[in-house]
Design a protein around this motif. Structure first.
Motif: not given
Length: 554
Positions: A19-21, A28-33, A40-47
């Protein structure tokens, strides 16, 4: 939106990197998405990390609970009212109750009543912030077990506040083993003194027999006695009685030291126990040293006389055996008693060989001895140290090679209000008594006849030679004010006679006075402890028997 929850941690990490690459979208919509996907990925990793940590904690907790529940020692947490708040399965098994029924219940019903105040003091000390240990008895079912409590305070949170977390070690078998070792050592010590005891008995026995022989000869020569020969016979018989008293005293002293049961702690004057121990050890001492008593006034201490006597006897025998035979006038064993810093101090000092400095630290170790083979098991000082420690005291030694040793026993003073109760004067005990009907049940005819002759001037006496005949006689309805019954008889014992008589004529059973030459079987000893009837040890003086008869003849 991708289903990230089904991905592994590695897959989630790779998705986050990809995702970072991804090139920045012009829209702008794609940026927000993309930002939402990142969060979502970070939260899932923390969960995922939280779930894994939670699972590890649950597994750790499960292992802890298993370790707690199945620990080899009982563990309990008690609140300020000594109620159970936590208990492991080992503790529930020790108390022989279901754990769910014990939670919230007081622990005190399990404590042996004589130890209850000590238990409550233990809890109070723990809740005040101390880490404490104590030894006491628990009543579990119909049995009594001995346990050691190790307790430390901790915060139990709401609503319990401070709790006392206690480990309970069942030391019943350990104490029984220590007791058997103690008894073995005590009997071994008495065995060491056997020659001296025989000497002590043979001396009075010799003049007892000689005095009786003189009386017999005098009677054969002069059947009709005048005043002077009569006075001489009275003197010989008085000497004979003195010899018999000395033999009786020696036998009773032996009985005290071979006594196998533990007795309750009572106020005791250490000087009396010391003197009894000296009488036992004199055969070892007299050929080696002069005995010097340097007794200062001391208060009573709380102890079991036979156990404390064992300590002093061990110290006296060790002191004597540290001195070579043949120099009694040049050597000395000195006994001192004094009060120091609120404690009673007893010292046994000898002028013997002394103990090398490098061995001083081992003298109280079990099985350590400097004596030749066959002169002891090396348990005497170790057991003595344990007995003194159990009384809350200390046993220490000072020694210098070639200059002798000092063993010092330090014991706490008996609590106020527990002073030994003295017997009332004889004049107060000798209340008027009426003439009574007495039954003597003994399978030793000469003893029974002697008792009859002693008692007949004051009472009406009937003799029966066995317990079965006595039962049949009593069934016929002849009541007696007192029944003097031998405890150890061949066909029916005194205890069996008592049990049967209690069943058919309980009033007469309560009037039995048991006579015994020594209750030497466990069942006989247990019986005498269990029943409330008085008992008297043979041989006895008539006056001793009269005191026991007084309550029955009022």
């Amino acid at each position: 939106m991708p289903d990230y929850a089904s991905l592994s941690r590695a897959e989630l990490a790779r998705a986050l990197e990809s995702l970072d690459s991804t090139p920045v979208a012009p829209d702008e919509l794609k940026r927000l998405l993309r930002e939402l996907q990142r969060h979502q990925l970070e939260l899932e990793l923390q969960n995922r990390e939280l779930r894994e940590t939670h699972q590890e904690l649950e597994e750790s907790r499960s292992r802890y609970v298993d370790l707690y529940d199945f620990a080899p020692m009982a563990c309990v947490s008690l609140d300020g009212r000594a109620c159970i708040r936590e208990l492991n399965l080992t503790g529930a098994a020790l108390l022989q109750r279901d754990r769910t029924h014990l939670m919230g219940q007081p622990f005190t019903p399990f404590v042996d009543p004589p130890d209850l105040s000590r238990f409550l003091q233990h809890i109070r000390q723990c809740l005040s912030g101390e880490t404490v240990s104590t030894e006491l008895g628990l009543r579990v079912g119909k049995s009594r077990i001995v346990v050691r409590l190790h307790s430390a305070p901790f915060s139990g949170g709401e609503p319990y506040g401070h709790l006392c977390r206690t480990a309970i070690l069942d030391i019943t078998e350990l104490r029984q083993m220590q007791f058997r070792l103690s008894l073995t050592e005590r009997l071994a010590t008495v065995g060491t003194l056997a020659a001296g005891v025989a000497h002590e008995i043979n001396n009075p026995l010799s003049f007892l027999m000689g005095s009786i022989e003189l009386v017999v000869r005098q009677l054969l020569r002069q059947p009709e006695l005048g005043p002077e020969p009569l006075d001489m016979l009275i003197k010989h018989l008085t000497d004979a009685r003195t010899g018999a008293e000395r033999i009786r005293s020696i036998v009773r002293d032996l009985g005290t030291f071979s006594h196998s049961e533990e007795s309750p702690l009572v106020p005791i004057d250490v000087r009396q126990v010391l003197d009894l121990s000296v009488k036992m050890a004199m055969g070892e001492i007299r050929h080696r040293a002069r005995l010097v008593r340097d007794y200062g006034d001391v208060p009573d201490i709380l102890a079991d006389g036979s156990r404390l006597g064992q300590v002093f006897l061990n110290l006296l025998v060790n002191a004597a055996q540290a001195i070579p035979e043949g120099g009694a006038e040049r050597n000395e064993i000195r006994l001192r008693t004094r009060t120091l810093d609120g404690a009673v101090v007893v010292e046994v000092q000898d002028s013997g060989n002394g103990i090398p400095r490098e061995l001083l630290g081992r003298v109280f170790d079990p099985f350590f001895t400097t004596k030749p083979m066959g002169k002891g098991m090396g348990l005497g000082l170790s057991i003595s140290h344990g007995l003194v420690t159990a009384l809350g005291g200390e046993l220490a030694v000072e020694s210098e090679l070639g200059r002798g040793s000092v063993f010092r026993v330090r014991l706490p003073v008996a609590p106020a209000g527990l002073a030994a109760v003295s017997s009332p004067p004889a004049s107060e005990r000798s209340a008027a008594q009426r003439r009574g009907r007495l039954l003597i049940v003994d399978d030793e005819p000469l003893l029974a006849q002697t008792l009859k002759m002693l008692l007949e001037p004051e009472h009406d006496i009937t003799i029966l030679g066995d317990a079965r005949s006595a039962l049949e006689h009593l069934r016929d309805g002849t009541p007696y004010d007192a029944i003097l019954c031998d405890l150890m008889m061949k066909e029916m014992t005194g205890s069996q006679f008592y049990e049967e008589l209690s069943r058919i004529i309980p009033e007469q059973a309560r009037r039995i006075i048991f006579m015994t030459g020594g209750a030497f079987t466990p069942s006989a000893r247990d019986f005498l402890v269990r029943v409330s009837n008085p008992h008297i040890i043979k041989p006895f003086r008539k006056g001793e028997l009269d005191k026991l008869l007084i309550p029955l003849l009022q």
